[in-house]
Design an enzyme around this catalytic site. Structure first.
Site, mmCIF file in Angstrom:
data_model
loop_
_atom_site.group_PDB
_atom_site.id
_atom_site.type_symbol
_atom_site.label_atom_id
_atom_site.label_comp_id
_atom_site.label_asym_id
_atom_site.label_seq_id
_atom_site.Cartn_x
_atom_site.Cartn_y
_atom_site.Cartn_z
ATOM 1 N N ASP A 201 -8.160 -33.878 27.754
ATOM 2 C CA ASP A 201 -8.603 -32.797 28.626
ATOM 3 C C ASP A 201 -10.229 -32.574 28.605
ATOM 4 O OD1 ASP A 201 -7.866 -29.854 29.306
ATOM 5 O OD2 ASP A 201 -9.269 -29.187 27.675
ATOM 6 N N GLU A 264 -9.203 -36.279 32.248
ATOM 7 C CA GLU A 264 -9.381 -35.020 33.083
ATOM 8 C C GLU A 264 -10.764 -34.847 33.547
ATOM 9 O OE1 GLU A 264 -8.885 -30.330 33.976
ATOM 10 O OE2 GLU A 264 -9.658 -31.024 31.866
HETATM 11 C C1 NOJ Z 1 -8.660 -28.119 31.572
HETATM 12 C C2 NOJ Z 1 -7.316 -27.717 31.300
HETATM 13 O O1 NOJ Z 1 -6.384 -28.140 32.192
HETATM 14 C C3 NOJ Z 1 -7.045 -26.104 31.546
HETATM 15 O O2 NOJ Z 1 -5.893 -25.629 31.604
HETATM 16 C C4 NOJ Z 1 -7.961 -25.426 30.215
HETATM 17 O O3 NOJ Z 1 -7.935 -24.061 30.465
HETATM 18 C C5 NOJ Z 1 -9.203 -26.025 30.011
HETATM 19 N N1 NOJ Z 1 -9.297 -27.593 30.328
HETATM 20 C C6 NOJ Z 1 -9.846 -25.864 28.845
HETATM 21 O O4 NOJ Z 1 -9.090 -26.638 27.749
#
Ligand code: NOJ
Ligand code: CA
Length: 523
Positions: A201, A264
């Site tokens: 993440d 990500e």
């Molecule tokens: C990215 C995640 O995909 C999202 O859903 C989340 O709210 C934020 N990061 C914080 O972790």
């Protein structure tokens, strides 16, 4: 396809566990439910499942606020259920990828309780604490991704803590060697249990500017954008030192056989590719979200594919994403007809595709009335919430879609109009198209492993070749609702149409495409 790792050959499918399959009637999907639906994924033809977070969590951000990195939230089941899920997945030849959320914990994590207990705490610097600005306000101008300041004051110690997301999601301090060691342990905990990798993440957020300088204003800001877009995130993310952290994570993963590290990352291509790391020491796959962000027209997409292909470092493996739990669904962005063309694009480009659950049946965003809103972002900044793309999977045409016997945590689409069972029965459905595309990818190694060669775009037709050995395929996609033609030059054989009603030899000369039609041809 010899020589390629499974995560290069294969296709990833994202499951948002809350919305996949409920088995105990509480209206929330669970691990037993994922187990029960594994055969859907096998029939679909994907290779790996990425599960959004399942850890114990107060669910302020639906699991992206982790209170214990080494457990399973009772809402989803138990660690034993998880072990069974891995076993069942592996028995079917499916890999399992976990969502790893290292940038922040929940405020309910015991580490944060310790850190917050006062300045002398040995875990004080596991989080990011700063003195107030001279006027008593926040230490700098950084903003939360969900609106408002990225700093919350803690009266007991007289300091602020940093949170790039909700105030219930304090950011960890990845400059602390102890924190890094603790997180490496967490990764080993799951790798030892057999997970095949991690989707990490907001990996580009892990390191912040050492001096905490103010972010500069964004002159391109428009009021329809969320608050966070008022500033350019120059100092709060994407710092060069983050690559050292990622190299360490990668080393942990590389201690095990055949595991994958996916990051990500929402950054422009030239920065994105930096996350492959020096000598490919970074993530295997920095998520490439360009198809989500680009306008849907042939020349823009042709250009972005070429730019991406050119920007990749030697040996860097490409990947493509059309949707996820943070974005408007593809069927809502470009419409049902073009969503079929998009599926063909996703599954014929060079690189690892990721499919978001529901997209294989063309599920669109579902309207969620304000009083049913769940996403904290929607509550902070109405209109920006992500609930519409997170609604439960409609398995059949009953009102709750076979998803639950209870009251679903988010409303479903009109299940009579769109559900898995109906599409199983319809030979030309979106589901059948996905199966056909995935089968084609398997039977034609040029699609999974071949070289990519862009063709000159003609009008709204996007075309490219994939070549491996003596096999040469042409993909021609009509991105418009009007019939189109391109020059084929030689005879070819249509292998698949997005309309699922056409195959066989094409005469030399002009190739005709119907409205919203994509074709894969063998040359
Ligand atoms: C990215 C995640 O995909 C999202 O859903 C989340 O709210 C934020 N990061 C914080 O972790
Ligand atoms: Ca449940």
């Amino acid at each position: 396809m010899q020589g390629l790792a499974w995560w290069q050959r294969g296709v990833v499918y994202q499951v948002y566990p809350r919305s996949f399959q409920d088995t105990n009637g509480d209206g929330i999907g669970d691990l037993q439910g994922v187990r029960r639906r594994l055969d859907h994924l096998v029939r679909l033809g994907v290779d790996a499942v990425w599960l959004s977070p399942i850890y114990p969590s107060p669910m302020a951000d639906f699991g992206y606020d982790v209170a214990d990195y080494c457990g399973v939230d009772p809402i989803f089941g138990s660690l034993q259920d998880f072990d069974r899920l891995i076993d069942d997945a592996h028995a079917r030849g499916l890999k399992l990828i976990l969502d790893f959320v290292p940038n922040h914990t929940s405020e309910a994590h015991p580490w944060f309780a310790e850190s917050r207990s006062g300045r002398p705490s040995p875990k004080r610097d596991w989080y990011i604490w700063r003195d107030p600005a001279p006027d008593g306000g926040p230490p700098n101008n950084w903003m939360s991704n969900f609106g408002g300041s990225a700093w919350t004051f803690d009266p007991a110690s007289g300091q602020y803590y940093h949170h790039a997301f909700l105030e219930q999601q304090p950011d960890l301090n990845w400059r602390s060697p102890e924190l890094r060691a603790a997180m490496a342990e967490v990764m080993r905990f799951w790798l030892d249990r057999g997970v095949d990798g991690f989707r990490v993440d907001v990996i580009w957020h892990l390191i912040k500017d050492a001096e905490f300088r103010d972010n500069p204003p964004n002159s391109a800001f428009t009021p329809d954008q969320p608050d966070i877009a008022r500033l350019l995130q120059v100092h709060s993310a994407d710092q060069e030192e983050v690559l050292d952290v990622i190299r360490e994570m990668r080393a942990v993963v590389d201690d095990y056989q055949d595991r994958v590290l996916i990051g990500e990352i929402y950054l422009p291509v030239e920065r994105l590719v930096a996350y492959y790391g020096p000598e490919l020491s970074g993530v295997h796959l920095p998520f490439n979200f360009q198809l989500i962000l680009a306008p849907w027209n042939a020349s823009a997409i042709a250009r972005l594919i070429d730019e991406y292909e050119r920007a990749l470092p030697p040996g860097g493996w490409p990947n493509w994403v059309l949707g996820n739990h943070d974005q408007k669904r593809i069927a809502s962005r470009i419409g049902a007809a073009q969503a079929r063309v998009a599926a063909m694009l996703l599954l014929t480009l060079r690189g690892t595709p990721t499919i978001y659950y529901g997209d294989e049946i063309g599920l669109a965003d579902v309207f969620v009335p304000h009083e049913l809103a769940q996403d904290p972002w929607e509550k902070n900044e109405p209109g920006h919430g992500r609930d519409p793309a997170r609604t439960p999977m409609p398995w059949d045409d009953t009102p709750t879609g076979g998803f639950t016997t209870g009251r679903p945590w988010l409303p479903l689409n009109d299940t009579r109009a769109l559900n898995v069972a109906a599409q199983e029965a319809d030979p030309r459905s979106m589901l059948r198209l996905h199966r056909a595309l995935l089968a084609l990818r398997r039977s034609h190694p040029a699609l999974a492993a071949g070289a990519y060669e862009g063709e000159r775009t003609e009008g709204e037709v996007l075309a490219f070749r994939r070549r491996l050995g003596d096999e040469e395929l042409l993909v021609a996609l009509n991105l418009s609702p009007n019939p189109a033609e391109i020059d084929l030059g030689r005879t070819a054989e249509t292998l698949l149409s997005t309309h699922l009603d056409r195959s066989g030899p094409e005469p030399a000369g002009r190739l005709r495409l119907r409205a919203d039609e994509g074709l894969v041809l063998r040359l």
